[in-house]
Design a protein around this motif. Structure first.
Motif, short mmCIF file in Angstrom:
data_model
loop_
_atom_site.label_atom_id
_atom_site.label_comp_id
_atom_site.label_asym_id
_atom_site.label_seq_id
_atom_site.Cartn_x
_atom_site.Cartn_y
_atom_site.Cartn_z
N ALA A 157 0.83 -1.21 0.00
CA ALA A 157 0.00 0.00 0.00
C ALA A 157 0.86 1.25 0.00
O ALA A 157 0.58 2.22 -0.72
N ARG A 158 1.94 1.22 0.77
CA ARG A 158 2.84 2.38 0.81
C ARG A 158 3.62 2.52 -0.50
O ARG A 158 3.95 3.64 -0.93
N ALA A 159 3.93 1.39 -1.14
CA ALA A 159 4.59 1.46 -2.45
C ALA A 159 3.69 2.12 -3.47
O ALA A 159 4.14 2.92 -4.31
N CYS A 160 2.38 1.81 -3.40
CA CYS A 160 1.42 2.49 -4.28
C CYS A 160 1.36 3.97 -3.97
O CYS A 160 1.30 4.81 -4.88
N ASP A 161 1.38 4.32 -2.68
CA ASP A 161 1.39 5.73 -2.30
C ASP A 161 2.55 6.47 -2.95
O ASP A 161 2.39 7.58 -3.47
N LEU A 162 3.74 5.85 -2.91
CA LEU A 162 4.91 6.50 -3.48
C LEU A 162 4.76 6.65 -4.99
O LEU A 162 5.06 7.72 -5.54
N ASP A 223 2.59 15.55 -1.46
CA ASP A 223 3.42 15.57 -0.24
C ASP A 223 2.82 14.68 0.85
O ASP A 223 3.56 14.02 1.59
N ALA A 224 1.50 14.66 0.97
CA ALA A 224 0.86 13.80 1.96
C ALA A 224 1.15 12.33 1.67
O ALA A 224 1.39 11.52 2.59
N LEU A 225 1.17 11.97 0.39
CA LEU A 225 1.46 10.58 0.01
C LEU A 225 2.94 10.26 0.18
O LEU A 225 3.29 9.14 0.55
N TYR A 226 3.82 11.22 -0.08
CA TYR A 226 5.25 11.00 0.18
C TYR A 226 5.48 10.70 1.66
O TYR A 226 6.28 9.83 2.02
N ALA A 227 4.76 11.42 2.53
CA ALA A 227 4.92 11.20 3.98
C ALA A 227 4.45 9.80 4.36
O ALA A 227 5.10 9.12 5.16
N ARG A 228 3.34 9.36 3.79
CA ARG A 228 2.86 8.00 4.09
C ARG A 228 3.83 6.96 3.53
O ARG A 228 4.10 5.93 4.16
N ALA A 229 4.35 7.20 2.33
CA ALA A 229 5.26 6.24 1.70
C ALA A 229 6.53 6.07 2.51
O ALA A 229 7.11 4.98 2.55
N ARG A 230 6.98 7.13 3.15
CA ARG A 230 8.22 7.06 3.94
C ARG A 230 8.11 5.99 5.02
O ARG A 230 9.09 5.29 5.31
N LYS A 284 21.62 12.44 1.81
CA LYS A 284 20.67 12.49 2.93
C LYS A 284 19.95 11.16 3.08
O LYS A 284 19.75 10.66 4.20
N ALA A 285 19.57 10.55 1.94
CA ALA A 285 18.88 9.26 1.99
C ALA A 285 19.77 8.18 2.58
O ALA A 285 19.34 7.38 3.41
N ILE A 286 21.03 8.15 2.16
CA ILE A 286 21.96 7.14 2.65
C ILE A 286 22.18 7.31 4.16
O ILE A 286 22.23 6.32 4.91
N ALA A 287 22.27 8.57 4.60
CA ALA A 287 22.53 8.83 6.01
C ALA A 287 21.32 8.53 6.90
O ALA A 287 21.46 8.05 8.03
N SER A 288 20.12 8.80 6.38
CA SER A 288 18.93 8.69 7.25
C SER A 288 18.22 7.35 7.13
O SER A 288 17.44 6.99 8.02
N ALA A 289 18.47 6.59 6.05
CA ALA A 289 17.74 5.32 5.86
C ALA A 289 17.86 4.36 7.04
O ALA A 289 16.87 3.71 7.40
N PRO A 290 19.05 4.23 7.66
CA PRO A 290 19.13 3.27 8.78
C PRO A 290 18.29 3.65 9.99
O PRO A 290 18.05 2.82 10.87
N PHE A 291 17.84 4.89 10.06
CA PHE A 291 17.12 5.36 11.25
C PHE A 291 15.62 5.53 11.01
O PHE A 291 14.92 6.08 11.86
N LEU A 292 15.13 5.06 9.86
CA LEU A 292 13.71 5.15 9.59
C LEU A 292 12.94 4.29 10.59
O LEU A 292 13.37 3.19 10.95
#
Length: 348
Positions: A157-162, A223-230, A284-292
């Motif tokens: 579902a989140r993949a669809c959001d993205l 933007d709302a869907l990007y937030a859900r996809a994250r 930024k993605a590489i640095a923050s991905a481990p902390f999602l």
């Protein structure tokens, strides 16, 4: 059923090279993000992109013909049946369908979306636009997720959001280009609420305050869907998270560039994200991905329910693939940054 290396499939090394060239030449944003995917996901991702690109190009060559869609459906059926058409993208797609238990509903949804384009379909509500975006982009997100070995409904579902968020960003960015080609993807109900007549706008596309407000509204939905996809990215294998997060960040930044640099005027301008900015977002993605962290569950978009159900009906298979060690990933990232910086400086 155990899945091993795709070496015994239909696609040859030359086919894989062809598919890699397609994404390198066709989308710098997706290519940059893909460079940090683990190799066992990157190669089928290139094959998927190549088939999507082949499909878009086939429609464009025929001027949006439904006959072209019918021919693509025949080629897809052959790939699904293990008898692909003699072309690199078709052979790669045949391997993808077999190796990752992709339900036919996913690529068929993509072709249905292209058929809607060929018909010149317009979308009255945001929900109608979601239905289109799920087909042309959400289906790709679902397929990518399956290639990563993840099949649970919440993550799909989140993949669809993205995918939908990216498509809404595309639509917002290309309002002027689409209008000059006689197409409008903005929700017609929004246009009428804002006092914008769709036919008059198509006859003379102008970035009026009302049109810019509609574009801003569409970007807010994205933007709302990007937030859900994250939240969904945290459910992916650790080695895949940086690439998917990078793609999301880079695409979302297109909307911000449109807002910051052009005051939501995509009639006179086309928003872009430059190479240095993409590199910064990739870092930024590489640095923050481990902390999602995993967010609270949210329902799928209504338009995505059928696609997610189709995955549940497809028997799962075990996907084996080496997860890269952190040291190897770190060296890969350093090499990638060096190559990208050289490309930015010298146009290589």
């Amino acid at each position: 059923m155990h899945l091993h290396s795709p070496e015994g499939g239909f696609a040859t090394r030359a086919d894989h090279a062809h598919c890699a060239a397609a994404i390198r030449d066709g989308s710098r944003s997706f290519h940059m993000a893909s460079l940090v995917l683990p190799a066992h996901v990157r190669r089928p991702a290139y094959g998927l992109y190549a088939f999507c690109r082949l499909s878009d190009d086939a429609i464009d060559r025929d001027g949006g013909s439904l006959d072209a869609v019918a021919r693509l459906r025949t080629r897809l059926a052959r790939a699904c049946d293990g008898a692909p058409h003699d072309a690199p993208a078709d052979r790669a797609m045949a391997d993808i369908m077999r190796e990752y238990a992709i339900p036919r509903a996913a690529p068929e949804a993509l072709l249905e979306g292209l058929a809607w384009d060929a018909e010149g379909r317009r979308y009255h509500t945001l929900e109608d636009l979601h239905a289109y975006a799920v087909r042309v982009a959400g289906a790709v997100g679902v397929t990518m997720t399956l290639m990563m070995g993840v099949r649970d409904a919440a993550t799909l579902a989140r993949a669809c959001d993205l995918g939908v968020a990216m498509q809404l960003t595309n639509i917002a960015r290309d309002v002027g280009e689409d209008a000059r080609a006689g197409r409008v993807y903005l929700p017609l109900s929004w246009m009428r609420e804002a006092g914008v007549d769709p036919e008059a706008f198509l006859a003379a596309p102008v970035a009026s305050p009302a049109v810019k407000d509609i574009i801003a509204r569409l970007l807010c939905e994205a933007d709302a869907l990007y937030a859900r996809a994250r939240d969904g990215v945290a459910h992916l294998p650790a080695s895949c998270r940086p690439a998917i997060l990078a793609a999301a960040l880079i695409y979302a930044d297109i909307g911000r560039a449109l807002a910051r640099g052009h005051a939501h005027d995509s009639i006179s301008h086309r928003a872009r994200v430059g190479g240095p900015r993409k590199l910064a977002l990739l870092g930024k993605a590489i640095a923050s991905a481990p902390f999602l962290t995993r967010g609270a569950p949210a329902p799928a978009l209504a338009a995505a329910a059928g696609l997610i159900d189709a995955v549940a009906r497809e028997p799962a298979i075990e996907i084996t693939g080496r997860q890269p060690r952190m040291a190897a990933q770190f060296l890969q990232v350093l090499d990638m940054f060096e190559r990208l910086e050289r490309a930015e400086r010298f146009g290589e």
